[in-house]
Design a protein around this motif. Sequence first.
Motif, PDB file in Angstrom:
ATOM      1  N   LEU A  82       0.812  -1.218   0.000  1.00 44.74           N
ATOM      2  CA  LEU A  82       0.000   0.000   0.000  1.00 44.74           C
ATOM      3  C   LEU A  82       0.850   1.274   0.000  1.00 44.74           C
ATOM      4  O   LEU A  82       0.557   2.225  -0.730  1.00 44.74           O
ATOM      5  N   ILE A  83       1.884   1.312   0.817  1.00 42.44           N
ATOM      6  CA  ILE A  83       2.728   2.513   0.859  1.00 42.44           C
ATOM      7  C   ILE A  83       3.466   2.688  -0.461  1.00 42.44           C
ATOM      8  O   ILE A  83       3.603   3.809  -0.966  1.00 42.44           O
ATOM      9  N   LEU A  84       3.911   1.573  -1.053  1.00 47.54           N
ATOM     10  CA  LEU A  84       4.534   1.646  -2.372  1.00 47.54           C
ATOM     11  C   LEU A  84       3.552   2.202  -3.397  1.00 47.54           C
ATOM     12  O   LEU A  84       3.918   3.042  -4.234  1.00 47.54           O
ATOM     13  N   GLY A  85       2.295   1.742  -3.364  1.00 41.62           N
ATOM     14  CA  GLY A  85       1.294   2.252  -4.294  1.00 41.62           C
ATOM     15  C   GLY A  85       1.107   3.747  -4.175  1.00 41.62           C
ATOM     16  O   GLY A  85       0.992   4.462  -5.176  1.00 41.62           O
ATOM     17  N   PHE A 131      -3.166  -4.954  -7.063  1.00 38.80           N
ATOM     18  CA  PHE A 131      -3.767  -3.806  -7.749  1.00 38.80           C
ATOM     19  C   PHE A 131      -4.610  -2.955  -6.792  1.00 38.80           C
ATOM     20  O   PHE A 131      -4.710  -1.733  -6.986  1.00 38.80           O
ATOM     21  N   ALA A 132      -5.189  -3.575  -5.764  1.00 45.81           N
ATOM     22  CA  ALA A 132      -5.888  -2.779  -4.748  1.00 45.81           C
ATOM     23  C   ALA A 132      -4.912  -1.847  -4.047  1.00 45.81           C
ATOM     24  O   ALA A 132      -5.262  -0.720  -3.685  1.00 45.81           O
ATOM     25  N   ALA A 133      -3.664  -2.306  -3.864  1.00 41.91           N
ATOM     26  CA  ALA A 133      -2.638  -1.479  -3.227  1.00 41.91           C
ATOM     27  C   ALA A 133      -2.253  -0.288  -4.094  1.00 41.91           C
ATOM     28  O   ALA A 133      -1.760   0.723  -3.580  1.00 41.91           O
ATOM     29  N   LEU A 134      -2.442  -0.373  -5.396  1.00 44.68           N
ATOM     30  CA  LEU A 134      -2.218   0.772  -6.271  1.00 44.68           C
ATOM     31  C   LEU A 134      -3.407   1.731  -6.228  1.00 44.68           C
ATOM     32  O   LEU A 134      -3.243   2.956  -6.307  1.00 44.68           O
ATOM     33  N   LEU A 135      -4.598   1.186  -6.111  1.00 49.48           N
ATOM     34  CA  LEU A 135      -5.821   1.984  -6.205  1.00 49.48           C
ATOM     35  C   LEU A 135      -6.123   2.748  -4.921  1.00 49.48           C
ATOM     36  O   LEU A 135      -6.313   3.976  -4.934  1.00 49.48           O
ATOM     37  N   ILE A 136      -6.153   2.044  -3.781  1.00 50.25           N
ATOM     38  CA  ILE A 136      -6.683   2.619  -2.544  1.00 50.25           C
ATOM     39  C   ILE A 136      -5.937   3.876  -2.079  1.00 50.25           C
ATOM     40  O   ILE A 136      -6.563   4.921  -1.820  1.00 50.25           O
ATOM     41  N   PRO A 137      -4.599   3.858  -1.924  1.00 51.34           N
ATOM     42  CA  PRO A 137      -3.948   5.055  -1.378  1.00 51.34           C
ATOM     43  C   PRO A 137      -4.064   6.268  -2.281  1.00 51.34           C
ATOM     44  O   PRO A 137      -4.045   7.405  -1.799  1.00 51.34           O
ATOM     45  N   ASN A 138      -4.204   6.041  -3.567  1.00 47.48           N
ATOM     46  CA  ASN A 138      -4.280   7.173  -4.488  1.00 47.48           C
ATOM     47  C   ASN A 138      -5.659   7.815  -4.539  1.00 47.48           C
ATOM     48  O   ASN A 138      -5.806   8.908  -5.079  1.00 47.48           O
ATOM     49  N   SER A 396      -9.817  10.250  11.685  1.00 43.52           N
ATOM     50  CA  SER A 396      -8.442   9.727  11.634  1.00 43.52           C
ATOM     51  C   SER A 396      -7.859   9.854  10.231  1.00 43.52           C
ATOM     52  O   SER A 396      -6.658  10.127  10.082  1.00 43.52           O
ATOM     53  N   SER A 397      -8.680   9.662   9.203  1.00 47.62           N
ATOM     54  CA  SER A 397      -8.188   9.843   7.834  1.00 47.62           C
ATOM     55  C   SER A 397      -7.763  11.282   7.604  1.00 47.62           C
ATOM     56  O   SER A 397      -6.731  11.558   6.980  1.00 47.62           O
ATOM     57  N   ASP A 398      -8.560  12.218   8.117  1.00 47.72           N
ATOM     58  CA  ASP A 398      -8.209  13.633   8.000  1.00 47.72           C
ATOM     59  C   ASP A 398      -6.935  13.933   8.785  1.00 47.72           C
ATOM     60  O   ASP A 398      -6.072  14.693   8.329  1.00 47.72           O
ATOM     61  N   ALA A 399      -6.787  13.318   9.960  1.00 48.04           N
ATOM     62  CA  ALA A 399      -5.594  13.554  10.775  1.00 48.04           C
ATOM     63  C   ALA A 399      -4.333  13.061  10.075  1.00 48.04           C
ATOM     64  O   ALA A 399      -3.271  13.680  10.181  1.00 48.04           O
ATOM     65  N   ILE A 400      -4.443  11.943   9.343  1.00 53.56           N
ATOM     66  CA  ILE A 400      -3.266  11.383   8.671  1.00 53.56           C
ATOM     67  C   ILE A 400      -2.966  12.139   7.374  1.00 53.56           C
ATOM     68  O   ILE A 400      -1.891  12.720   7.197  1.00 53.56           O
ATOM     69  N   VAL A 401      -3.910  12.118   6.457  1.00 51.40           N
ATOM     70  CA  VAL A 401      -3.663  12.690   5.131  1.00 51.40           C
ATOM     71  C   VAL A 401      -3.694  14.216   5.176  1.00 51.40           C
ATOM     72  O   VAL A 401      -2.912  14.887   4.500  1.00 51.40           O
ATOM     73  N   ASP A 408       3.281  14.510  -0.281  1.00 54.02           N
ATOM     74  CA  ASP A 408       3.293  13.156   0.275  1.00 54.02           C
ATOM     75  C   ASP A 408       1.887  12.603   0.446  1.00 54.02           C
ATOM     76  O   ASP A 408       1.666  11.668   1.224  1.00 54.02           O
ATOM     77  N   GLY A 409       0.939  13.155  -0.294  1.00 53.66           N
ATOM     78  CA  GLY A 409      -0.451  12.738  -0.117  1.00 53.66           C
ATOM     79  C   GLY A 409      -0.674  11.264  -0.394  1.00 53.66           C
ATOM     80  O   GLY A 409      -1.416  10.587   0.326  1.00 53.66           O
ATOM     81  N   GLY A 410      -0.048  10.737  -1.442  1.00 50.47           N
ATOM     82  CA  GLY A 410      -0.210   9.320  -1.759  1.00 50.47           C
ATOM     83  C   GLY A 410       0.410   8.422  -0.712  1.00 50.47           C
ATOM     84  O   GLY A 410      -0.164   7.401  -0.319  1.00 50.47           O
ATOM     85  N   VAL A 411       1.601   8.788  -0.238  1.00 54.64           N
ATOM     86  CA  VAL A 411       2.262   8.006   0.810  1.00 54.64           C
ATOM     87  C   VAL A 411       1.417   8.018   2.082  1.00 54.64           C
ATOM     88  O   VAL A 411       1.259   6.985   2.752  1.00 54.64           O
ATOM     89  N   ALA A 412       0.865   9.184   2.432  1.00 54.73           N
ATOM     90  CA  ALA A 412       0.010   9.267   3.621  1.00 54.73           C
ATOM     91  C   ALA A 412      -1.236   8.401   3.454  1.00 54.73           C
ATOM     92  O   ALA A 412      -1.668   7.736   4.406  1.00 54.73           O
ATOM     93  N   GLY A 413      -1.817   8.391   2.244  1.00 54.31           N
ATOM     94  CA  GLY A 413      -2.954   7.517   1.986  1.00 54.31           C
ATOM     95  C   GLY A 413      -2.573   6.047   2.133  1.00 54.31           C
ATOM     96  O   GLY A 413      -3.345   5.244   2.659  1.00 54.31           O
ATOM     97  N   GLY A 414      -1.375   5.702   1.674  1.00 58.14           N
ATOM     98  CA  GLY A 414      -0.895   4.340   1.835  1.00 58.14           C
ATOM     99  C   GLY A 414      -0.662   3.987   3.290  1.00 58.14           C
ATOM    100  O   GLY A 414      -0.944   2.857   3.724  1.00 58.14           O
TER     101      GLY A 414
END
Length: 531
Positions: A82-85, A131-138, A396-401, A408-414
């Motif tokens: 996920l973080i890689l995605g 492929f879910a790991a590519l989709l979800i964090p983005n 929590s999603s707002d606190a992270i991303v 670093d938005g994609g990495v934070a989503g991952g």
Amino acid sequence: MSSTTVDKSSMPAGPPAGTPVKSRRTNPWLTLIAVAIGLFMVNLDASVVAIANPEIGRDLDATTADLQWVTNAYLIAMAALLILGGKLGDRFGRHTVYMVGTVGFTLASVAIALSGAIEGVIAFRAVQGFFAALLIPNTLGLLRAVFPPRKFGMAVGLWAMVASCSTALGPIVGGLLIEHVNWESVFYINAPIGVVALVISLLVLPKSKDSTGHHRFDVPGVVLLAIGLVALVFGVVKGETWGWTSGGTLGSIAAGLVLLAVFCWYESRLAHPLLPMRLFRNRSLTIGTIITAINFFVLLGVIFFLMLYLQNVRGFSPVEAGVRTLPLSLATVVASPLGAALTQRFGPRLTMPIGMLLQAVASLWMLTWDAGSAYAALWPPFLAIGLGVGMVMSASSDAIVGNAPRKDGGVAGGLQATSLQIGGALGTSVLVSLISGKVGSTLTGELTSAGVPADAAAGLAEAKDAVSMGVSPVSADMPAQLRAAVIEGSGNAFMNGVHSAVIVTAVLCVAGALLAGFGMRRGNTPEAAQD
């Protein structure tokens, strides 16, 4: 030091002067619609597969271990990447990586339905996870790129609502498809959803990426993180079957933790790491990550034994069980945007503790349940859990991303999605293990108390694994009186396990409430959301 550039088409600002009509690719709400469809597909699939597993096992002559890998192959592949995605999206284009994930997930779903063998199902489930790991964090990365800070919280609330709604619909949709079509249909349904997601994405998604220069990609970091997460998640998901004190479980978890520690040390020494350790200097982001794990520990763990209770102990069909959990589902859908609005107004320091305490109250309420509780005793905890989970998910999603720099938005989503997956894996594995242990220690006594003769009760103690899943060890040739006593005693032993599990979830939720309440900064201003 290499410069960081952001594709201006991803920004929420209006079109250049002189442009008469605003482009659809600069409209953040169209971006939200596009990513919501892909998010809906992935989360719907995750919950319908749990309903489909028994039918897959019967049709393909799969063992229990095989069916565990139908779930675990997907979970491990996704959690490891996920973080890689997210990083790939930040560097090469969030819109591109999101669409690659959408296409790949859709094709893998069709391949599962066409495979015809359990080995193929397991292999393509791992591909689905990739492929879910590519989709979800983005999805979150794209929202972070296009929404201004004052509207980002509400966007995350709607994102969380879609995630909650699709997860909640899974048991109902899956039950209907399996009852009226076949198990393959729960995978085929992803094809039209994926096509719609891809077409809309091609039309409306902005080009969004952040160049990190021409430096070498962090391959050692990718390898360390992937292997560390695989070892950790593998140990967690096998803990219930191998035993939490077994050499295999402890060795796998220890190896994962050591590799992750090495990964953190290595990343802190790089100028351009896969996961910037500087993100964790932000207290709100770090606490948000921990609370996300606790939130999904509770949600997925409770849903797992709740479905066992409704279907195996109470005898409801998958569809009937899904309908009875609608208060949980609907409350989550309502609470997600409500939590976002409260977070926007008062900050996560208020919203997260409220959500955690609602889940703690629900857990303690479940201590009043027994094997035959009326529905009037069931739905209030469903409602409280749904409200709590929805509020915490958006906050929590707002606190992270929201507290990560835009680049670093994609990495934070991952990071958010990885925390979610690890928390969910721990929740199902740990709570099932607790239930199993309590059933094993109380089954003989409960059977005897229900009227089963002592010698027969001792013999039925060997069926503790079945009872841990809510299944009474009865047979057709049992006398009616003995059969009724076995069902009563088995149900009571299962509920003993449930009560042990909900005490743990209550303690975790109170701890999470205290951490968020006293650890988060006051107010709702992101601490490190600068570009």
